[in-house]
Structure formats: structure tokens, C-alpha cells
Design an enzyme around this catalytic site. Sequence first.
Site, mmCIF file in Angstrom:
data_model
loop_
_atom_site.group_PDB
_atom_site.id
_atom_site.type_symbol
_atom_site.label_atom_id
_atom_site.label_comp_id
_atom_site.label_asym_id
_atom_site.label_seq_id
_atom_site.Cartn_x
_atom_site.Cartn_y
_atom_site.Cartn_z
ATOM 1 C CE LYS A 170 -8.079 7.057 3.716
ATOM 2 N NZ LYS A 170 -9.377 7.099 4.410
ATOM 3 C CG ASP B 219 -16.323 1.537 -1.969
ATOM 4 O OD1 ASP B 219 -17.501 1.713 -2.332
ATOM 5 O OD2 ASP B 219 -15.500 2.462 -1.867
HETATM 6 P P1 AMP Z 1 -12.805 6.637 -0.843
HETATM 7 O O1 AMP Z 1 -13.738 7.681 -1.359
HETATM 8 O O2 AMP Z 1 -11.681 7.192 0.002
HETATM 9 O O3 AMP Z 1 -13.506 5.512 -0.160
HETATM 10 O O4 AMP Z 1 -12.075 6.060 -2.131
HETATM 11 C C1 AMP Z 1 -12.732 5.514 -3.232
HETATM 12 C C2 AMP Z 1 -11.728 4.915 -4.180
HETATM 13 O O5 AMP Z 1 -10.851 5.924 -4.707
HETATM 14 C C3 AMP Z 1 -10.828 3.868 -3.565
HETATM 15 O O6 AMP Z 1 -10.578 2.886 -4.520
HETATM 16 C C4 AMP Z 1 -9.585 4.652 -3.247
HETATM 17 O O7 AMP Z 1 -8.446 3.834 -3.146
HETATM 18 C C5 AMP Z 1 -9.499 5.584 -4.436
HETATM 19 N N1 AMP Z 1 -8.731 6.800 -4.153
HETATM 20 C C6 AMP Z 1 -9.063 7.787 -3.295
HETATM 21 N N2 AMP Z 1 -8.122 8.752 -3.293
HETATM 22 C C7 AMP Z 1 -7.166 8.385 -4.147
HETATM 23 C C8 AMP Z 1 -5.932 8.964 -4.589
HETATM 24 N N3 AMP Z 1 -5.491 10.129 -4.121
HETATM 25 N N4 AMP Z 1 -5.208 8.281 -5.486
HETATM 26 C C9 AMP Z 1 -5.624 7.105 -5.961
HETATM 27 N N5 AMP Z 1 -6.769 6.512 -5.606
HETATM 28 C C10 AMP Z 1 -7.543 7.130 -4.715
HETATM 29 MG MG MG Z 2 -13.177 3.904 0.718
#
Ligand code: AMP
Ligand code: MG
Length: 486
Positions: free
Chosen positions: A112, A251
Site C-alpha cells: 500500500k 469499498d
Molecule cells: P481510501 O480512502 O484509502 O479507502 O481510498 C479511496 C480511493 O482513493 C481508493 O480507490 C484509493 O486507491 C484511492 N487513493 C487513495 N489515496 C491515493 C493516492 N495517494 N493516490 C492515488 N489514489 C489514491
Molecule cells: Mg479504501
Amino acid sequence: MTKTFNFNLENTYSELPEIFYQKLTPNPVAAPQLVFYNEELGKALGLNNEQMQHEDAVAVYAGNALPPNAIPLAQSYAGHQFGHFTMLGDGRAMLLGEQVTPDFKRFDIQLKGAGRTAYSRGGDGRAALGPMIREYIVSEAMHELKIPTTRGLAVVTTGEGIQRETRLPGAILTRVAASHIRVGTFEFAAHFGEIEELVQLADYTMERHDPEVKQADNPYLAFLRNVVERQAGLIAKWQLVGFIHGVMNTDNMTISGETIDYGPCAFMDAYHQEAVFSSIDLNGRYAYRNQPSIAAWNLARFAETLLPLLGKSKEEALEYAQDAISEFGPLYQKYWLQGMRQKLGIFGEREGDEALIEELLTLMQHYHADYTNTFLALTYDKEEDFPLGRMDEFINWKIKWQERLESQEETKDASIKLMHEHNPALIPRNQWVEEAIEAAVEEEDYNVAEKLIHVLKSPYAHTDVQKEFAKRDYDTGTSFQTFCGT
Ligand code: AMP
Ligand code: MG
């Protein structure tokens, strides 16, 4: 390809239809350094802990080298975020494959923070050190609290800065999960795939998590029921320790029943039904009290994706789905009540139990009593040490509680033992976690975090060291806020 560090990888996920992933080429980082390695988990995975801390292994955690048989990929998924459907996918994660353990269990190994993917949208694909340490500490604490969760095998710093509001050190977490298949993965299949692809995803997931359902009359319904059951058990466990996930989007809900994605999560200190810590959760959608109903809502989205597989007609499928979802509430309530009885040393089931429990919670909320410590005070029989313990209402409640305990056949000692087994000596207090992160990020001092992780091990053991540590200061949590780890 580099040497073997006894990762024993397969990547069965890559055998699914191509819509479910995008293959990746690694995005190397400048100067990886191992800052945390989880020996206990390494052992459980059948890994050689010495080799796994060697620089060749560190290169793997950094995404600079691939272990044998790795097929790096980003998984596709969609999801309802704060109620709104969106296409998502691993925007900063890379699945290397599945570690097959000596006893033939299978665990995803995912990096990650490993760089951009086809799903990164505007993001940089990277993660900051602070949030990765947070996930490492809190997921380990959850595991020790006997709550199903993904875990961290390693954290490496990348030697690169990443730009957020300020410039921050970059890091990558090696995450281990029963699988990373989410409700959102099924939503993706149902919205963007052909029926055949949905079937393949469902069959694959059932094979991994519920192989026994294949024998059922209606395997997909049995699968749905299992997922509902697991989530009811999981959310009850969260509520019982006062854990607030913070961003229960579909998700971020696994099919395996493991807690995943420790972004803006927190444990509550003072008991409050409406407790919410996430800076982005302005309407309190994911507040403590809402977690069970949100889980049911998310599961309804999951059930919808399975409709084409559940019955011979639309009507039949809908009826099965609704029945399965309607089981969530009673199952959750059953697990929660069972857990609360255990926290109070209650054996058997009596009609007044629920009212007794609710009365205590109401008092805790009214007097801003600390959730964990109130149960501990009862466990250690030291209520007078706490402000709530001196209130008349509490003293009256205690008389009723003791009558309940005295009226059961089991001894007082048996009750006390039960309470020790179900009330943790300590939880990862937000302030302690923040202090550990700050020491690591500001001073490159990882000992504060190591010590915290150490003391959080076996919280039901109630060691003297734990009891002493638990007395440390912490903010009561009223002003504490957590932020998404992006
Ligand atoms: P999360 O809030 O961590 O569950 O992420 C929500 C979405 O945003 C998922 O599709 C992640 O892969 C994407 N995401 C989160 N941080 C990043 C980042 N730094 N670069 C690209 N995608 C991101
Ligand atoms: Mg997530």
C-alpha cells in the site's frame, strides 16, 4: 527477479477475467528502509524472519524488486462513498500475490503506497509515513483484541518526500489480508461486467472464503448469508471495544469479514453514541451508533449485486436477498448482547439484561465516562476511582447488576474471570497512537511505536505493565480528529 526470502506466492486473482485488475510494473523508490517488521505475523505466514528483514526483502516491500511468482496488479473495484456510487480501484496499492502458508492457508500480500496505477486518478499513488504507522499499530491492536482484521507485515520508508499540505516522508505498508475482495469489487462486477464475469468473481470468492457453500441448495444465497453473518459478528466486536472505523464506504468493507483500511479510524475514550472523529464525515454518517445500520446498508448493496444469481426469477431473487439482509439486525443484536453480557460477567440470558446494559451506557454517556475504563473499574471492582463510580445513579445501577450476578448459579470468581477475558486492559488510545506517529515522523524514533505495540499485545492478560501503561494521560477525545490517509 531476486532471491527467495521464502515467500511462497501464487496469484490466483490474476486468473480472473481481465476486467478485475490491471497488471502493473513496479515503481521503484529512492532509498527504502525497513522501519517495522512483524515477526509474529511472519512466523504465522511461514516466513523466515531473518531473511525477511534482509535488504533483499526490504527491496520487495518497497516495490523495488519482485519475489518469485509475483504477478503485480491493481484490483478494480467500485463503491458507494458516503452514499454515492463511484468507480475506484487500487489507486496506490499493488497486489503481489497470495502467500500460501505451510498449512495451506492463503493470504494476499499487498503493497500500500506503491505508486501510481490505472486507478490513481489525480493521486500520486503514494502514502505518507504517519498514516501507514497508524494502520500498522491499530490493525495489530485489533488483532490482539481478537477482532478480524488485515495486518501489516512491514513498513518501509521510501527515502522520498510526498506532497500533501506539507511535505511528508513517504512509506509503504505491506498488508496481509485473507483477501482484498470488497463489497465494492462485486459492485464493480455488477455495474461494469458481464454476468459471466460476476459469476466468476462470486465463484472465486466463495472458493476462497466459503468453500462449503458449494454444497448448499442455493450456493449464492448461502454465500450471502455467510457474509451477512461475518459482518454482524465483526461490527458487534467493533461496538464492544468502542472502535469507530470512520469511513465505512462499501469499498472499505471486505467479503472475508476482516476490518480493512484504517484511515480516519479511532477508539472512543468517553462513551458517546454520536462519537465521530473523521474530519471528512461532516454529517456523522459513520458515527459510532450508525455503524450497524451502515453495515446493513452496505450489505444490501452487496446483495443487489448478487440478484442475477440468487433465484430463478427476479421476484424470487429479491425475496431471498431481502430475507438474508433482514437477518443482519437480529444477528448483530445477538452478538452484541452476548458480548455485553460477557463484559458484565453475566451468564445465561434473562429478560432484564438488555435494560441493565442500556442503563449503564446511558449513565456513561450522561457523565462522559470513559468506555474502556468503566468496564475495567467493574472488572477490577474499583469503581470508586472513577467520577461515575461515585454517582448515586451508578451506585443504584450497581445494586441491580450485583443482584443479577448473585442470582446466577456461576460463582463470583467465574464472573470476574469472564470480565477479564472480555474487557481489554487497554486500547490504542488516540493520543498514544499520535505520540508514536509523531516520534517516528518528526524524530525518526520508532521506539515509541514499538513500545506501544508491545504493551497492546494480549490486552486480556491484564499484566501489571499494561495496567500501569493504561494510567497514562490521554485526551478525553472530544476534540480529537482523524484524517484520511491520502
Ligand atoms: P481510501 O480512502 O484509502 O479507502 O481510498 C479511496 C480511493 O482513493 C481508493 O480507490 C484509493 O486507491 C484511492 N487513493 C487513495 N489515496 C491515493 C493516492 N495517494 N493516490 C492515488 N489514489 C489514491
Ligand atoms: Mg479504501
